[in-house]
Write a protein that holds these residues in place. Sequence first.
Motif, short mmCIF file in Angstrom:
data_model
loop_
_atom_site.label_atom_id
_atom_site.label_comp_id
_atom_site.label_asym_id
_atom_site.label_seq_id
_atom_site.Cartn_x
_atom_site.Cartn_y
_atom_site.Cartn_z
N ASP A 188 12.62 0.68 11.16
CA ASP A 188 11.52 1.64 11.03
C ASP A 188 10.34 0.95 10.33
O ASP A 188 9.18 1.11 10.72
N TRP A 189 10.66 0.18 9.28
CA TRP A 189 9.64 -0.55 8.53
C TRP A 189 8.98 -1.61 9.40
O TRP A 189 7.75 -1.75 9.40
N ALA A 190 9.80 -2.37 10.16
CA ALA A 190 9.25 -3.41 11.03
C ALA A 190 8.24 -2.82 12.01
O ALA A 190 7.15 -3.38 12.22
N GLU B 259 5.94 -14.44 12.34
CA GLU B 259 6.69 -15.15 11.31
C GLU B 259 7.00 -14.24 10.12
O GLU B 259 8.10 -14.28 9.57
N LYS B 260 6.05 -13.40 9.75
CA LYS B 260 6.26 -12.48 8.62
C LYS B 260 7.26 -11.38 9.01
O LYS B 260 8.10 -10.99 8.19
N LEU B 261 7.16 -10.88 10.24
CA LEU B 261 8.12 -9.89 10.70
C LEU B 261 9.53 -10.48 10.75
O LEU B 261 10.51 -9.82 10.43
N ALA C 67 15.18 -11.09 9.52
CA ALA C 67 16.13 -11.97 8.83
C ALA C 67 17.05 -11.16 7.91
O ALA C 67 18.25 -11.46 7.79
N ASP C 68 16.50 -10.14 7.29
CA ASP C 68 17.32 -9.28 6.43
C ASP C 68 18.41 -8.60 7.26
O ASP C 68 19.58 -8.56 6.87
N ALA C 69 18.05 -8.09 8.43
CA ALA C 69 19.03 -7.42 9.29
C ALA C 69 20.10 -8.40 9.77
O ALA C 69 21.29 -8.04 9.85
N LEU C 70 19.72 -9.63 10.09
CA LEU C 70 20.72 -10.62 10.49
C LEU C 70 21.72 -10.87 9.37
O LEU C 70 22.93 -10.96 9.60
N THR C 71 21.22 -10.94 8.14
CA THR C 71 22.09 -11.11 6.98
C THR C 71 23.06 -9.94 6.88
O THR C 71 24.26 -10.12 6.64
N HIS C 72 22.56 -8.73 7.08
CA HIS C 72 23.39 -7.54 6.93
C HIS C 72 24.44 -7.43 8.03
O HIS C 72 25.54 -6.91 7.78
N VAL C 73 24.14 -7.90 9.23
CA VAL C 73 25.17 -7.93 10.27
C VAL C 73 26.32 -8.82 9.82
O VAL C 73 27.49 -8.47 9.96
N GLY C 74 25.99 -9.96 9.21
CA GLY C 74 27.02 -10.83 8.67
C GLY C 74 27.81 -10.17 7.56
O GLY C 74 29.04 -10.33 7.48
N GLN C 75 27.13 -9.43 6.70
CA GLN C 75 27.83 -8.72 5.62
C GLN C 75 28.83 -7.72 6.18
O GLN C 75 29.96 -7.62 5.70
#
Length: 166
Positions: free
Chosen positions: A63-65, A112-114, A120-128
Amino acid sequence: MTPPAPTHPSDPKRELFRHTLATLAYRGGKTLRHAPAGFADFRGGEGLRTPGQILAHMGDLFDWALSIAAGQQKWQDSQPMPWDQEVERFFAALRKFDDFLASPEAVQAPFEKLFQGPVADALTHVGQIAILRRMAGAPIKGENYHKAEIQIGRVGADQTPPKREF
């Protein structure tokens, strides 16, 4: 007078970015599908987010993106809903963002900022979530992701089956 050049689909940055979203949908779908009952509330440790809280945050990220891309940055912290509703919300938010990127609308922020922020945050969370699945006794199978059938625009829960799992 020459008309302005279109910003897509010939914009390679935009297309690579959309491929990244499709990759996130594929990998995210794999970690979210067939989660065991009660997984949303699994506690991996003291003070850690539950999978349901992480998934709600992932919906917030997209939503933020979209708000950033549209030039009206807005953040909200959502309370987790039941797992299946959060899965639907995540893919709906991802779809809205991808639909915006597929449109002729100008993106109001550098890709790049998006990427470095919400994506990148979402990719990290998929891994979590994948790690939490293993900790909860419901691991997902590994896969040769290079061989996965990932297509720009396929950002929903319905993904092609894996080509080679191990």
